[in-house]
Enzyme design. Structure first.
Site, PDB file in Angstrom:
ATOM      1  N   PRO A  72      10.283  -4.176   5.426  1.00 18.72           N
ATOM      2  CA  PRO A  72       9.204  -4.575   4.624  1.00 18.72           C
ATOM      3  C   PRO A  72       8.512  -3.419   3.812  1.00 18.72           C
ATOM      4  O   PRO A  72       8.402  -2.278   4.222  1.00 18.72           O
ATOM      5  CB  PRO A  72       8.376  -4.924   6.023  1.00 18.72           C
ATOM      6  CG  PRO A  72       9.642  -5.454   6.866  1.00 18.72           C
ATOM      7  CD  PRO A  72      10.681  -4.621   6.828  1.00 18.72           C
ATOM      8  N   CYS A  73       8.298  -3.765   2.621  1.00 17.86           N
ATOM      9  CA  CYS A  73       7.837  -2.829   1.572  1.00 17.86           C
ATOM     10  C   CYS A  73       6.223  -2.752   1.459  1.00 17.86           C
ATOM     11  O   CYS A  73       6.026  -1.697   0.864  1.00 17.86           O
ATOM     12  CB  CYS A  73       8.423  -3.254   0.253  1.00 17.86           C
ATOM     13  SG  CYS A  73       7.859  -4.841  -0.364  1.00 17.86           S
ATOM     14  N   GLN A  74       5.656  -3.659   2.060  1.00 18.06           N
ATOM     15  CA  GLN A  74       4.251  -3.318   1.927  1.00 18.06           C
ATOM     16  C   GLN A  74       3.554  -2.032   2.229  1.00 18.06           C
ATOM     17  O   GLN A  74       2.670  -1.450   1.613  1.00 18.06           O
ATOM     18  CB  GLN A  74       3.548  -4.207   3.153  1.00 18.06           C
ATOM     19  CG  GLN A  74       3.574  -5.665   2.917  1.00 18.06           C
ATOM     20  CD  GLN A  74       4.898  -6.356   3.526  1.00 18.06           C
ATOM     21  OE1 GLN A  74       5.516  -5.451   3.764  1.00 18.06           O
ATOM     22  NE2 GLN A  74       4.796  -7.631   3.792  1.00 18.06           N
TER      23      GLN A  74
END
Length: 387
Positions: A72-74
């Protein structure tokens, strides 16, 4: 060849590794809507819905050829909260644990370009060192900075002569440079187990912005072959002369444009029977979000984490009007096949697409990995027959 896919989302990377030749032993994803999309399109996949932190990765085998995924890149996204290693959504520790527990021949991880910002440079080095020495695990109550220091000492000492994985320096790839109709930059981490004679390199770019500019303003072929008049202002004579000179040096294909990706789809204002191709009203530009012009690659599609997908998920038509991309058009931009369907309402489907890796970009990178592993396996069999 067997692959384990983590953080699969709607399946862009998983479809790419599948097209490259890998067979998934499992595809893991925590989001229920994304899992619904995966099950709808790949009912034969072993889809595991839930938090990967509860998985024992070795249950999927210790003879895997590839572990792949987009943590996940958040935590690193330019549009997120930028909390990085302090963000509980940072799943790079899980990607590294998967490598440690399964010892695959290769791994492929990708993330947003935001990870390469100067403020995260130390953390990138930390990720690379962990992937180089995955067995050198972080201890209880050890901070990541302390773990990094221990890894650095190991690397500069005798451990540096015996890396567990050989890692290519992480590379930012622009999807448009590989024929995808979208200017989307992602960072890729690729590594091979030390006993694999990989001799690997990233795929070379096949398309360029320069070639598109030459096709528009020097040869005019872009406009004539599509039977349209120019929709953009002609550059200055000096700029055209510069492009004309550069055209003799350009051997790549022109960038693929948004028009090229969606031109054969009917206007969604008219009701059609094309799946996921439904008109969505309400598009309008606002500062910093002006949509994508037809005769350039699309701007980066956004996931719309704050509700309606970002204003960049629009078409800016030459006549000054705007329209949201339909789900099907967005899927084209991300190079999903036309028979790949997305579940949920428009905003949910657009979130899934906006979070995805362009399938064809994933295919090109994964195919390079597949071919290298296939070659090394053939060489091993050849040696055995000769002994």
């Amino acid at each position: 060849m067997k692959a384990l896919e983590l953080f699969a989302g709607a399946g862009g990377l998983a479809l790419g590794t599948e097209k490259a030749g890998f067979k998934h032993v499992a595809v893991a994803e925590w989001d229920a809507d994304a899992c619904s999309t995966l099950r709808l399109n790949r009912p034969n996949w072993n889809i595991i819905e839930g938090d990967v932190r509860h998985l024992t990765y070795s249950d999927f085998g210790t003879d895997l050829d590839l572990v792949a995924g987009g943590p996940p890149c958040q935590p690193f996204s330019l549009g997120g909260r930028h909390k990085a290693w302090n963000d509980e959504r940072d799943m790079f520790p899980e990607a590294i644990r998967a490598v440690r527990e399964t010892r695959p021949k290769a791994f492929l991880f990708e993330n947003v370009r935001g990870l390469t910002r100067q403020s995260f440079s130390t953390y990138i080095e930390y990720i690379v060192l962990q992937l180089t020495y995955p067995s050198l695990n972080r201890k209880k109550r050890e901070s990541w900075q302390e773990h990094l220091s221990r890894l650095e000492q190991h690397h500069t000492g005798t451990g540096g002569n015996r890396p567990e994985y050989k890692i290519i320096p992480p590379r930012i790839l622009n999807a448009a440079d590989y024929g995808i109709p979208q200017k989307r930059e992602r960072i890729f981490f690729v590594g091979f187990r030390a006993d694999v004679n990989a001799q690997w390199s990233f795929p070379e770019a096949t398309h360029s912005q320069l070639a598109l500019q030459v096709a528009k303003w020097v040869t005019g072929e872009y406009w004539s072959s599509r039977n349209i008049v120019p929709t953009q202002a002609t550059p200055s004579d000096k700029k055209v002369a510069t492009l004309s000179q550069a055209s003799f040096e350009s051997i790549l294909s022109p960038w693929t444009t948004l028009r090229d990706a969606i031109n054969d789809l009917p206007d969604p204002v008219l009701k059609t029977d094309i799946a996921n191709h439904i008109y969505q009203p309400g598009a309008k530009p606002y500062p910093g979000h002006t949509g994508s012009v037809l005769d350039e690659p699309s701007k980066t599609l956004k996931a719309g984490a704050h509700g309606v997908p970002g204003g960049e998920n629009m078409i800016a038509f030459p006549d000054g009007t705007y329209r949201y991309l339909t789900v099907r058009e967005s899927a084209r931009v991300q190079t999903f096949p036309d028979d790949y369907l997305f579940t949920g309402p428009w905003s949910e489907a657009m979130r899934q697409i906006g979070n995805a890796v362009p399938m064809e970009l994933a295919t090109q990178v994964a195919k390079q990995i597949y071919d290298v592993l296939n070659r090394t396996e053939f060489e091993k069999r050849l040696v055995k027959r000769c002994v």
